[in-house]
Design an enzyme around this catalytic site. Structure first.
Site, PDB file in Angstrom:
ATOM      1  N   VAL A  65      15.633  -6.539  57.108  1.00 33.28           N
ATOM      2  CA  VAL A  65      16.336  -6.876  55.870  1.00 33.28           C
ATOM      3  C   VAL A  65      17.198  -5.704  55.383  1.00 33.28           C
ATOM      4  O   VAL A  65      18.402  -5.844  55.162  1.00 33.28           O
ATOM      5  CB  VAL A  65      15.332  -7.307  54.772  1.00 33.28           C
ATOM      6  CG1 VAL A  65      16.009  -7.389  53.406  1.00 33.28           C
ATOM      7  CG2 VAL A  65      14.741  -8.658  55.120  1.00 33.28           C
ATOM      8  N   THR A  69       9.681  -9.363  49.742  1.00 26.76           N
ATOM      9  CA  THR A  69       8.997 -10.543  49.225  1.00 26.76           C
ATOM     10  C   THR A  69       7.682 -10.073  48.603  1.00 26.76           C
ATOM     11  O   THR A  69       6.820  -9.539  49.299  1.00 26.76           O
ATOM     12  CB  THR A  69       8.739 -11.536  50.375  1.00 26.76           C
ATOM     13  OG1 THR A  69      10.001 -11.836  50.968  1.00 26.76           O
ATOM     14  CG2 THR A  69       8.075 -12.802  49.885  1.00 26.76           C
ATOM     15  N   GLU A  87      15.311 -12.070  49.169  1.00 22.92           N
ATOM     16  CA  GLU A  87      16.287 -12.245  50.242  1.00 22.92           C
ATOM     17  C   GLU A  87      15.968 -13.507  51.041  1.00 22.92           C
ATOM     18  O   GLU A  87      14.817 -13.733  51.404  1.00 22.92           O
ATOM     19  CB  GLU A  87      16.257 -11.008  51.159  1.00 22.92           C
ATOM     20  CG  GLU A  87      17.272 -11.044  52.258  1.00 22.92           C
ATOM     21  CD  GLU A  87      18.672 -11.429  51.738  1.00 22.92           C
ATOM     22  OE1 GLU A  87      19.186 -10.752  50.842  1.00 22.92           O
ATOM     23  OE2 GLU A  87      19.228 -12.424  52.236  1.00 22.92           O
ATOM     24  N   LEU A 119      17.898 -14.385  53.904  1.00 26.17           N
ATOM     25  CA  LEU A 119      18.545 -14.367  55.222  1.00 26.17           C
ATOM     26  C   LEU A 119      17.564 -14.788  56.316  1.00 26.17           C
ATOM     27  O   LEU A 119      16.354 -14.644  56.167  1.00 26.17           O
ATOM     28  CB  LEU A 119      19.130 -12.982  55.530  1.00 26.17           C
ATOM     29  CG  LEU A 119      18.202 -11.768  55.656  1.00 26.17           C
ATOM     30  CD1 LEU A 119      17.425 -11.728  56.944  1.00 26.17           C
ATOM     31  CD2 LEU A 119      19.018 -10.502  55.517  1.00 26.17           C
ATOM     32  N   LYS A 149      10.900 -17.316  46.020  1.00 24.27           N
ATOM     33  CA  LYS A 149      10.907 -16.933  47.439  1.00 24.27           C
ATOM     34  C   LYS A 149       9.678 -17.500  48.170  1.00 24.27           C
ATOM     35  O   LYS A 149       9.779 -18.056  49.262  1.00 24.27           O
ATOM     36  CB  LYS A 149      10.954 -15.402  47.552  1.00 24.27           C
ATOM     37  CG  LYS A 149      10.827 -14.861  48.958  1.00 24.27           C
ATOM     38  CD  LYS A 149      12.005 -15.207  49.839  1.00 24.27           C
ATOM     39  CE  LYS A 149      11.702 -14.850  51.281  1.00 24.27           C
ATOM     40  NZ  LYS A 149      12.735 -15.271  52.207  1.00 24.27           N
ATOM     41  N   PHE A 206      15.430 -28.485  59.867  1.00 27.64           N
ATOM     42  CA  PHE A 206      14.052 -27.985  59.871  1.00 27.64           C
ATOM     43  C   PHE A 206      13.039 -29.092  60.129  1.00 27.64           C
ATOM     44  O   PHE A 206      11.939 -29.086  59.561  1.00 27.64           O
ATOM     45  CB  PHE A 206      13.740 -27.278  58.540  1.00 27.64           C
ATOM     46  CG  PHE A 206      13.302 -25.863  58.772  1.00 27.64           C
ATOM     47  CD1 PHE A 206      14.214 -24.909  59.175  1.00 27.64           C
ATOM     48  CD2 PHE A 206      11.976 -25.492  58.625  1.00 27.64           C
ATOM     49  CE1 PHE A 206      13.810 -23.610  59.422  1.00 27.64           C
ATOM     50  CE2 PHE A 206      11.563 -24.199  58.866  1.00 27.64           C
ATOM     51  CZ  PHE A 206      12.480 -23.254  59.256  1.00 27.64           C
ATOM     52  N   CYS A 223       7.606 -13.688  58.349  1.00 31.35           N
ATOM     53  CA  CYS A 223       7.656 -14.190  56.970  1.00 31.35           C
ATOM     54  C   CYS A 223       6.734 -15.375  56.691  1.00 31.35           C
ATOM     55  O   CYS A 223       5.844 -15.265  55.850  1.00 31.35           O
ATOM     56  CB  CYS A 223       9.087 -14.535  56.606  1.00 31.35           C
ATOM     57  SG  CYS A 223      10.105 -13.061  56.453  1.00 31.35           S
ATOM     58  N   LYS A 278       2.754 -14.830  56.668  1.00 29.04           N
ATOM     59  CA  LYS A 278       2.242 -13.942  55.612  1.00 29.04           C
ATOM     60  C   LYS A 278       2.587 -14.481  54.220  1.00 29.04           C
ATOM     61  O   LYS A 278       1.819 -14.305  53.277  1.00 29.04           O
ATOM     62  CB  LYS A 278       2.748 -12.506  55.803  1.00 29.04           C
ATOM     63  CG  LYS A 278       4.140 -12.238  55.282  1.00 29.04           C
ATOM     64  CD  LYS A 278       4.447 -10.753  55.246  1.00 29.04           C
ATOM     65  CE  LYS A 278       5.896 -10.484  54.897  1.00 29.04           C
ATOM     66  NZ  LYS A 278       6.367 -11.000  53.620  1.00 29.04           N
ATOM     67  N   LYS A 320      11.619 -17.026  67.426  1.00 31.24           N
ATOM     68  CA  LYS A 320      12.719 -17.999  67.418  1.00 31.24           C
ATOM     69  C   LYS A 320      13.883 -17.368  68.176  1.00 31.24           C
ATOM     70  O   LYS A 320      13.863 -16.168  68.457  1.00 31.24           O
ATOM     71  CB  LYS A 320      13.103 -18.398  65.996  1.00 31.24           C
ATOM     72  CG  LYS A 320      13.693 -17.274  65.165  1.00 31.24           C
ATOM     73  CD  LYS A 320      14.186 -17.829  63.855  1.00 31.24           C
ATOM     74  CE  LYS A 320      14.762 -16.737  62.987  1.00 31.24           C
ATOM     75  NZ  LYS A 320      15.258 -17.207  61.726  1.00 31.24           N
TER      76      LYS A 320
HETATM   77  P1  NAD Z   1      10.639  -4.252  58.567  1.00 34.60           P
HETATM   78  O1  NAD Z   1       9.253  -3.905  58.921  1.00 34.60           O
HETATM   79  O2  NAD Z   1      11.589  -4.710  59.624  1.00 34.60           O
HETATM   80  O3  NAD Z   1      11.350  -3.030  57.825  1.00 34.60           O
HETATM   81  C1  NAD Z   1      10.754  -2.233  56.861  1.00 34.60           C
HETATM   82  C2  NAD Z   1      11.280  -0.805  57.010  1.00 34.60           C
HETATM   83  O4  NAD Z   1      10.746  -0.019  55.949  1.00 34.60           O
HETATM   84  C3  NAD Z   1      10.847  -0.129  58.298  1.00 34.60           C
HETATM   85  O5  NAD Z   1      11.990   0.383  58.967  1.00 34.60           O
HETATM   86  C4  NAD Z   1       9.913   0.986  57.837  1.00 34.60           C
HETATM   87  O6  NAD Z   1       9.982   2.138  58.663  1.00 34.60           O
HETATM   88  C5  NAD Z   1      10.456   1.275  56.454  1.00 34.60           C
HETATM   89  N1  NAD Z   1       9.513   1.925  55.549  1.00 34.60           N
HETATM   90  C6  NAD Z   1       8.179   1.763  55.409  1.00 34.60           C
HETATM   91  N2  NAD Z   1       7.699   2.548  54.433  1.00 34.60           N
HETATM   92  C7  NAD Z   1       8.760   3.248  53.933  1.00 34.60           C
HETATM   93  C8  NAD Z   1       8.919   4.224  52.925  1.00 34.60           C
HETATM   94  N3  NAD Z   1       7.869   4.653  52.216  1.00 34.60           N
HETATM   95  N4  NAD Z   1      10.148   4.710  52.695  1.00 34.60           N
HETATM   96  C9  NAD Z   1      11.205   4.296  53.406  1.00 34.60           C
HETATM   97  N5  NAD Z   1      11.122   3.379  54.389  1.00 34.60           N
HETATM   98  C10 NAD Z   1       9.916   2.854  54.649  1.00 34.60           C
HETATM   99  O7  NAD Z   1      10.518  -5.370  57.434  1.00 34.60           O
HETATM  100  P2  NAD Z   1      11.578  -6.518  57.096  1.00 34.60           P
HETATM  101  O8  NAD Z   1      11.424  -7.654  58.055  1.00 34.60           O
HETATM  102  O9  NAD Z   1      12.909  -5.907  56.901  1.00 34.60           O
HETATM  103  O10 NAD Z   1      11.012  -7.032  55.703  1.00 34.60           O
HETATM  104  C11 NAD Z   1      11.134  -6.277  54.511  1.00 34.60           C
HETATM  105  C12 NAD Z   1      10.777  -7.182  53.340  1.00 34.60           C
HETATM  106  O11 NAD Z   1      11.734  -8.255  53.254  1.00 34.60           O
HETATM  107  C13 NAD Z   1       9.411  -7.859  53.441  1.00 34.60           C
HETATM  108  O12 NAD Z   1       8.864  -7.992  52.170  1.00 34.60           O
HETATM  109  C14 NAD Z   1       9.752  -9.237  53.996  1.00 34.60           C
HETATM  110  O13 NAD Z   1       8.808 -10.198  53.629  1.00 34.60           O
HETATM  111  C15 NAD Z   1      11.070  -9.514  53.311  1.00 34.60           C
HETATM  112  N6  NAD Z   1      11.948 -10.448  54.012  1.00 34.60           N
HETATM  113  C16 NAD Z   1      12.073 -10.406  55.362  1.00 34.60           C
HETATM  114  C17 NAD Z   1      12.925 -11.277  56.005  1.00 34.60           C
HETATM  115  C18 NAD Z   1      13.073 -11.257  57.500  1.00 34.60           C
HETATM  116  O14 NAD Z   1      13.650 -12.200  58.046  1.00 34.60           O
HETATM  117  N7  NAD Z   1      12.612 -10.239  58.197  1.00 34.60           N
HETATM  118  C19 NAD Z   1      13.678 -12.203  55.263  1.00 34.60           C
HETATM  119  C20 NAD Z   1      13.548 -12.203  53.884  1.00 34.60           C
HETATM  120  C21 NAD Z   1      12.677 -11.321  53.268  1.00 34.60           C
END
Ligand code: NAD
Length: 441
Positions: A11, A121, A149, A151, A205, A250, A261, A264, A322
């Site tokens: 994200v 989230t 978010e 996406l 969300k 869907f 997502c 969890k 996916k």
């Molecule tokens: P991710 O694990 O891909 O990325 C998280 C990043 O945060 C990692 O690069 C990690 O190294 C970094 N991180 C961890 N602790 C940190 C800190 N203290 N300081 C700085 N960086 C730190 O996770 P994601 O898939 O990007 O998801 C992030 C959030 O967005 C979650 O809450 C998820 O539920 C939500 N979300 C994800 C998606 C998706 O499709 N992946 C879509 C919508 C919402």
């Protein structure tokens, strides 16, 4: 506008890059030094179509920088996005340790008014918790905004640049004006920017993801029933989906939802409801149906081979949860691999993007192949696990000549059962009219 994005994963990286693309100055922060080094070189640590070009362009134009230095990023920016992981804890709740720890560090170094925007989230009430934590550390003015978010991995850049809607949860007019200004270029075509309070935004969300998961589990249940009554889920899907109240999207049956997502978020919403002494009956079932569905292909494999399964070799096409992503978190492939290895099966696997990620999870317990055809050589069956486009129109004659036995378990219903039969394959889809059990009585 000057923006920092804390957490540069699936994200954060897309959000940071797209905000830079619309002309903002963006600092992306991550604790992972290797990731930051790669990003500084313009290399994306994740597979996401269209991302690398935008990344390189915005780095060159000096609108996008990467660092591990959270404190200096906070000082240099007015809008701070949190795109941190919120993984599932043992009790199902969302683990907020990263979000809350970063909130405290932000509070300590604030040097003026800041808008702290939660993109992760997070459960209802998190904006209030972040506000309390920051307030305990600073006398500076600030606002905490919820901006979930929506996406989709695999289409993330397009989704972010052209969102269906942007949800902003804030009761602060000052923060709202800044957020509206920031998002103005993304909603020019009239897609709505929906403004609400923080709690409604946080719940939106979870409700959205849980509803989508419900659609998946519902269709999977109907598919399982199709097999028992001798109906075809693909026809049922078309017949249902053409009702505009239902819609075509869907509605595909398959082998269960996965990814970082849905699993969890469903668990976290169940946990939230429980903590308010409320049982979300529907969602409970959605989760248990999904657990069962992840075993559906394996059950078909066991049924087909019976006592002969041990010692067989099986090929998997697709590992990611996916298509168009390298993400294997909670992917059905993990369940299939684990179960079949325990049954004494040798696994040959291919995925266009996710083999490196799968290797981090299961190491060399399976054999990896760069070519999907090479992976078929000498196997007793193929399981289609992920519906990557390149698997949709393969050379069936070549496949047949490579397989030891012409057996296909199509976990995503990408082939036509009649064509497969005419080509001499033993074909198993999901809910495609096979009568697995006769009518009771
Ligand atoms: P991710 O694990 O891909 O990325 C998280 C990043 O945060 C990692 O690069 C990690 O190294 C970094 N991180 C961890 N602790 C940190 C800190 N203290 N300081 C700085 N960086 C730190 O996770 P994601 O898939 O990007 O998801 C992030 C959030 O967005 C979650 O809450 C998820 O539920 C939500 N979300 C994800 C998606 C998706 O499709 N992946 C879509 C919508 C919402």
């Amino acid at each position: 506008m000057r923006i920092s994005v804390i957490g540069t994963g699936y994200v954060g990286l897309v959000v940071g890059t797209c905000f830079a693309e619309s002309g903002n100055d963006v600092i992306c922060v991550d604790v992972d030094e290797n990731k930051v080094k790669m990003l500084k070189r313009g290399e994306s640590p994740i597979y996401e179509p269209g991302l690398t070009d935008l990344l390189k362009k915005n780095i060159e134009e000096k609108r996008l920088v990467f660092t591990t230095d959270l404190e200096s990023a906070v000082k240099k920016t007015e809008i701070i996005f949190l795109a941190l992981p919120t993984p599932q804890s043992e009790d199902g709740s969302a683990d907020l340790q990263h979000v809350l720890a970063v909130a405290k560090r932000i509070g300590r170094v604030m040097n003026g008014y800041k808008v702290i925007v939660n993109k992760s989230t997070v459960p209802v009430g998190t904006a209030d918790r972040v506000r309390e934590i920051v307030a305990a550390e600073t006398r500076q003015a600030f606002d905490v905004v919820s901006n979930p978010e929506f996406l989709k991995e695999g289409a993330a850049v397009n989704d972010f640049m052209k969102p269906d809607r942007v949800v902003i949860g804030t009761r602060s007019p000052r923060a709202l004006a800044i957020m509206q200004d920031l998002y103005a270029p993304f909603v020019r075509t009239g897609n709505p920017l929906i403004i609400m309070d923080e709690r409604s935004s946080e719940l939106t969300k979870y409700a959205a993801n849980s509803f989508l998961a419900t659609k998946v589990s519902f269709m999977n249940e109907v598919a399982n029933l199709c097999e028992r009554v001798g109906a075809d889920i693909d026809m049922v899907r078309k017949g249902m989906g053409t009702d505009p109240r239902i819609g075509m999207q869907f509605l595909f049956a398959g082998i269960g939802y996965g990814g970082s997502c849905f699993p969890k978020d469903v668990a976290a919403l169940l946990n939230t409801a429980k903590s308010y002494d409320y049982d979300l009956h529907i969602l409970d079932s959605v989760e248990s149906v999904n657990r069962r569905q992840k075993q559906v292909v394996v059950s078909k494999v066991k049924h087909h081979f019976g006592d002969r399964l041990k010692g067989k070799t099986i090929t998997l096409w697709g590992l990611s949860f996916k298509p168009n992503t390298d993400d294997v978190r909670e992917a059905p492939a993990l369940t299939i691999i684990d179960t079949l290895l325990k049954e004494g099966v040798t696994l040959r696997v291919h995925d266009p993007a996710a083999m490196a990620e799968m290797k981090k999870k299961v190491g060399n317990a399976v054999k990896y192949f760069d070519s999907n055809y090479e992976a078929l050589k000498g196997s007793h069956a193929l399981i289609v696990v992920t519906e990557w486009n390149e698997f949709r129109r393969p050379d069936f004659d070549r496949m047949k000549s490579l397989l030891k036995e012409p057996v296909i378990f199509d976990g995503r219903n990408i082939y036509d059962p009649k064509i497969m039969e005419s080509k001499g394959f033993v074909y198993y889809g999901i809910g495609r009219g096979e009568r697995v059990k006769g009518k009771k009585g």
